[in-house]
Motif scaffolding. Structure first.
Motif, short mmCIF file in Angstrom:
data_model
loop_
_atom_site.label_atom_id
_atom_site.label_comp_id
_atom_site.label_asym_id
_atom_site.label_seq_id
_atom_site.Cartn_x
_atom_site.Cartn_y
_atom_site.Cartn_z
N ASP A 1 -9.55 8.62 2.28
CA ASP A 1 -9.08 9.13 3.57
C ASP A 1 -7.72 8.53 3.89
O ASP A 1 -7.63 7.43 4.42
CB ASP A 1 -10.08 8.78 4.67
N ILE A 2 -6.65 9.25 3.55
CA ILE A 2 -5.30 8.73 3.83
C ILE A 2 -4.77 9.23 5.17
O ILE A 2 -3.60 9.01 5.49
CB ILE A 2 -4.32 9.09 2.69
N LYS A 3 -5.61 9.90 5.93
CA LYS A 3 -5.20 10.38 7.26
C LYS A 3 -5.65 9.43 8.37
O LYS A 3 -5.02 9.35 9.41
CB LYS A 3 -5.77 11.77 7.52
N GLN A 4 -6.77 8.75 8.15
CA GLN A 4 -7.33 7.93 9.22
C GLN A 4 -7.50 6.46 8.81
O GLN A 4 -6.75 5.60 9.22
CB GLN A 4 -8.69 8.51 9.66
N TRP A 5 -8.51 6.19 7.97
CA TRP A 5 -8.93 4.81 7.72
C TRP A 5 -7.95 4.04 6.85
O TRP A 5 -7.62 2.89 7.15
CB TRP A 5 -10.33 4.79 7.11
N PHE A 6 -7.48 4.63 5.76
CA PHE A 6 -6.60 3.88 4.88
C PHE A 6 -5.29 3.48 5.56
O PHE A 6 -4.89 2.31 5.47
CB PHE A 6 -6.29 4.67 3.59
N PRO A 7 -4.58 4.39 6.26
CA PRO A 7 -3.33 3.97 6.91
C PRO A 7 -3.53 2.90 7.98
O PRO A 7 -2.70 2.01 8.15
CB PRO A 7 -2.78 5.27 7.50
N TRP B 1 -5.93 0.61 7.98
CA TRP B 1 -6.18 -0.64 7.27
C TRP B 1 -4.86 -1.21 6.73
O TRP B 1 -4.59 -2.39 6.85
CB TRP B 1 -7.16 -0.39 6.12
N TYR B 2 -4.02 -0.33 6.17
CA TYR B 2 -2.74 -0.77 5.61
C TYR B 2 -1.86 -1.41 6.68
O TYR B 2 -1.17 -2.41 6.42
CB TYR B 2 -2.01 0.42 4.99
N MET B 3 -1.88 -0.89 7.90
CA MET B 3 -1.00 -1.40 8.96
C MET B 3 -1.28 -2.86 9.30
O MET B 3 -0.42 -3.55 9.82
CB MET B 3 -1.12 -0.51 10.20
N MET B 4 -2.49 -3.37 8.98
CA MET B 4 -2.78 -4.77 9.22
C MET B 4 -1.97 -5.67 8.29
O MET B 4 -1.74 -6.84 8.58
CB MET B 4 -4.28 -5.04 9.03
N TYR B 5 -1.53 -5.10 7.16
CA TYR B 5 -0.80 -5.88 6.16
C TYR B 5 0.58 -5.30 5.88
O TYR B 5 1.22 -5.65 4.88
CB TYR B 5 -1.60 -5.92 4.85
N ALA B 6 1.07 -4.45 6.77
CA ALA B 6 2.31 -3.72 6.52
C ALA B 6 3.53 -4.61 6.40
O ALA B 6 4.53 -4.23 5.78
CB ALA B 6 2.53 -2.68 7.62
N ASP B 7 3.49 -5.83 6.97
CA ASP B 7 4.67 -6.69 6.93
C ASP B 7 4.86 -7.34 5.56
O ASP B 7 5.92 -7.92 5.30
CB ASP B 7 4.59 -7.77 8.02
N PHE B 8 3.85 -7.26 4.68
CA PHE B 8 4.07 -7.80 3.33
C PHE B 8 3.56 -6.85 2.24
O PHE B 8 3.32 -7.25 1.11
CB PHE B 8 3.42 -9.19 3.17
N ALA B 9 3.40 -5.56 2.57
CA ALA B 9 2.98 -4.56 1.59
C ALA B 9 3.78 -3.28 1.80
O ALA B 9 4.01 -2.87 2.94
CB ALA B 9 1.49 -4.29 1.71
N LEU C 1 4.25 2.84 -2.16
CA LEU C 1 5.13 3.49 -3.13
C LEU C 1 4.88 5.00 -3.19
O LEU C 1 5.81 5.78 -3.33
CB LEU C 1 4.92 2.87 -4.51
N GLU C 2 3.63 5.37 -3.10
CA GLU C 2 3.24 6.78 -3.08
C GLU C 2 1.81 6.87 -2.52
O GLU C 2 1.07 5.89 -2.56
CB GLU C 2 3.32 7.42 -4.46
N PRO C 3 1.46 8.04 -1.95
CA PRO C 3 2.19 9.31 -1.84
C PRO C 3 3.05 9.37 -0.57
O PRO C 3 2.84 8.56 0.35
CB PRO C 3 1.06 10.33 -1.79
N GLN C 4 3.92 10.33 -0.52
CA GLN C 4 4.78 10.49 0.64
C GLN C 4 3.96 10.84 1.88
O GLN C 4 4.29 10.43 3.01
CB GLN C 4 5.81 11.59 0.38
N THR D 1 2.27 9.48 7.38
CA THR D 1 1.18 9.23 8.32
C THR D 1 1.34 7.87 8.99
O THR D 1 1.17 7.74 10.21
CB THR D 1 -0.19 9.28 7.59
N VAL D 2 1.67 6.85 8.21
CA VAL D 2 1.87 5.52 8.77
C VAL D 2 3.05 5.52 9.74
O VAL D 2 2.98 4.93 10.83
CB VAL D 2 2.10 4.48 7.64
N ALA D 3 4.15 6.20 9.36
CA ALA D 3 5.33 6.27 10.24
C ALA D 3 4.98 6.94 11.56
O ALA D 3 5.42 6.50 12.63
CB ALA D 3 6.44 7.04 9.53
N GLN D 4 4.14 7.99 11.51
CA GLN D 4 3.74 8.70 12.73
C GLN D 4 2.86 7.82 13.61
O GLN D 4 3.02 7.79 14.84
CB GLN D 4 3.00 9.99 12.37
N LEU D 5 1.96 7.08 12.99
CA LEU D 5 1.09 6.17 13.75
C LEU D 5 1.92 5.09 14.45
O LEU D 5 1.68 4.76 15.62
CB LEU D 5 0.06 5.52 12.83
N LEU D 6 2.90 4.55 13.75
CA LEU D 6 3.77 3.52 14.32
C LEU D 6 4.60 4.08 15.48
O LEU D 6 4.79 3.41 16.50
CB LEU D 6 4.68 2.94 13.24
#
Length: 326
Positions: free
Chosen positions: A279-285, A287-295, A298-301, A306-311
């Protein structure tokens, strides 16, 4: 090659299994011991020839004649030691009533061991510890697991005082419990709900009361695994590549497996991790945002967007809530 000792061990194990269940199918025994059905049939004839009163019915299986019992079985050290880990798990991850029953059973198991084995087991017990990675909230009802398991085995309905996640108040449910399972640090029950006239999943920490009834089941239920597979809805799998700062990669070591982690490779830029995410629309992005400052994704666009929109959404809400600080 003489396999008599191997055959003897297998026949004894078959006899123990016959004592542990009401009916045992030949196919079940063949799969457990890795032998053919013909071999199992020969073993059964050997048991009958030695005086063991067996009852066999085509299409059903084998049973011991009611009332036939063997003396208590002695455990090896290794078998007894396996109970130690199980006991620690039950103490940590079950309710008070179930844990108490298991402790009582363990006292009985330890009572039949030889003295030297008791000392050995006590020494091992002091060396085994189960730690929780997070605090688990206690269930409101201390005997909920024990009661659910008992009702599913004896096939009588129970009344629940249950509060669903999206409900403001507690509702009363009459259910036919199929079974219980543990997932993501919580216990759940699956049962046929008479209020909804369908199978439903209940989280035990949302059960505020449970009461047995004298009403028997009204349905013939499938095994628990059937309903768990039914709830697993198919979803798209997306390949995700992420570059992580080596200094912080260890913080993802546990959680990454819950998000489709496949492999990782050390590169000059950092540790590249590969995920097959569900699920790259809800849960994965999120979860990623918790570690976005050091991760870095690379793909997919699509995931990057999705992350940019959430931010952006979060930033707009923050500005609207606290305009004076912007």
């Amino acid at each position: 090659m003489d396999d008599t000792p191997k055959k003897f061990d297998r026949i004894i194990a078959i006899l123990i299994q016959l004592q542990s269940k009401k009916t045992v199918r030949a196919q079940e025994l063949a799969e457990r011991f890795g032998v053919s059905l013909r071999t199992i049939y020969r073993d059964m004839r050997s048991l009958e020839a030695s005086g063991v009163p067996l009852y066999g019915e085509a299409g059903t299986g084998y049973s011991l004649v009611d009332g036939y019992k063997l003396p208590p079985v002695m455990f090896t050290r290794e078998e007894a030691a396996s109970f130690i880990a199980a006991e620690k798990l039950v103490q940590k991850f079950s309710d008070k009533a179930l844990g108490g029953s298991y402790n009582s059973a363990m006292f009985k198991i330890k009572s039949i061991l030889k003295n030297e084995d008791k000392d050995w087991l006590q020494s091992m017990e002091e060396s085994v510890l189960m730690q929780q990675t997070q605090t688990i909230a206690p269930d409101p009802v201390p005997n909920v697991l024990a009661e659910l398991m008992k009702s599913s085995a004896e096939k009588y309905c129970v009344t629940l005082q249950y509060q669903a996640m999206d409900a403001e108040s507690i509702s009363q449910r009459l259910i036919e419990p199929v079974g219980v399972f543990h997932d993501y640090s919580n216990w759940y029950a699956i049962g046929f709900c008479h209020l909804r006239n369908d199978y439903r999943q209940f989280r035990t920490d949302r059960i505020f009361g449970i009461k047995p009834t004298e009403q028997p089941f009204t349905h013939q239920h499938q095994p628990l695994e059937h309903y768990l597979k039914k709830d697993q809805k198919p979803c798209d799998i997306t390949k995700v590549r992420m570059l992580v700062d080596p200094k912080f990669a260890r913080y993802l070591s546990t959680e990454k497996y819950n998000h489709g982690f496949v492999s990782e490779a050390v590169t000059k830029e950092g540790i590249e991790m590969l995920f097959m995410a569900r699920d790259i629309k809800q849960w994965f992005p999120r979860w990623y945002m918790m570690y976005a400052d050091f991760a870095t994704i690379l793909e997919p666009q699509e995931l990057i967007d999705t992350v940019a929109q959430l931010l952006e959404n979060y930033s707009n809400r923050l500005i609207a809530k606290h305009p004076e600080s912007m």
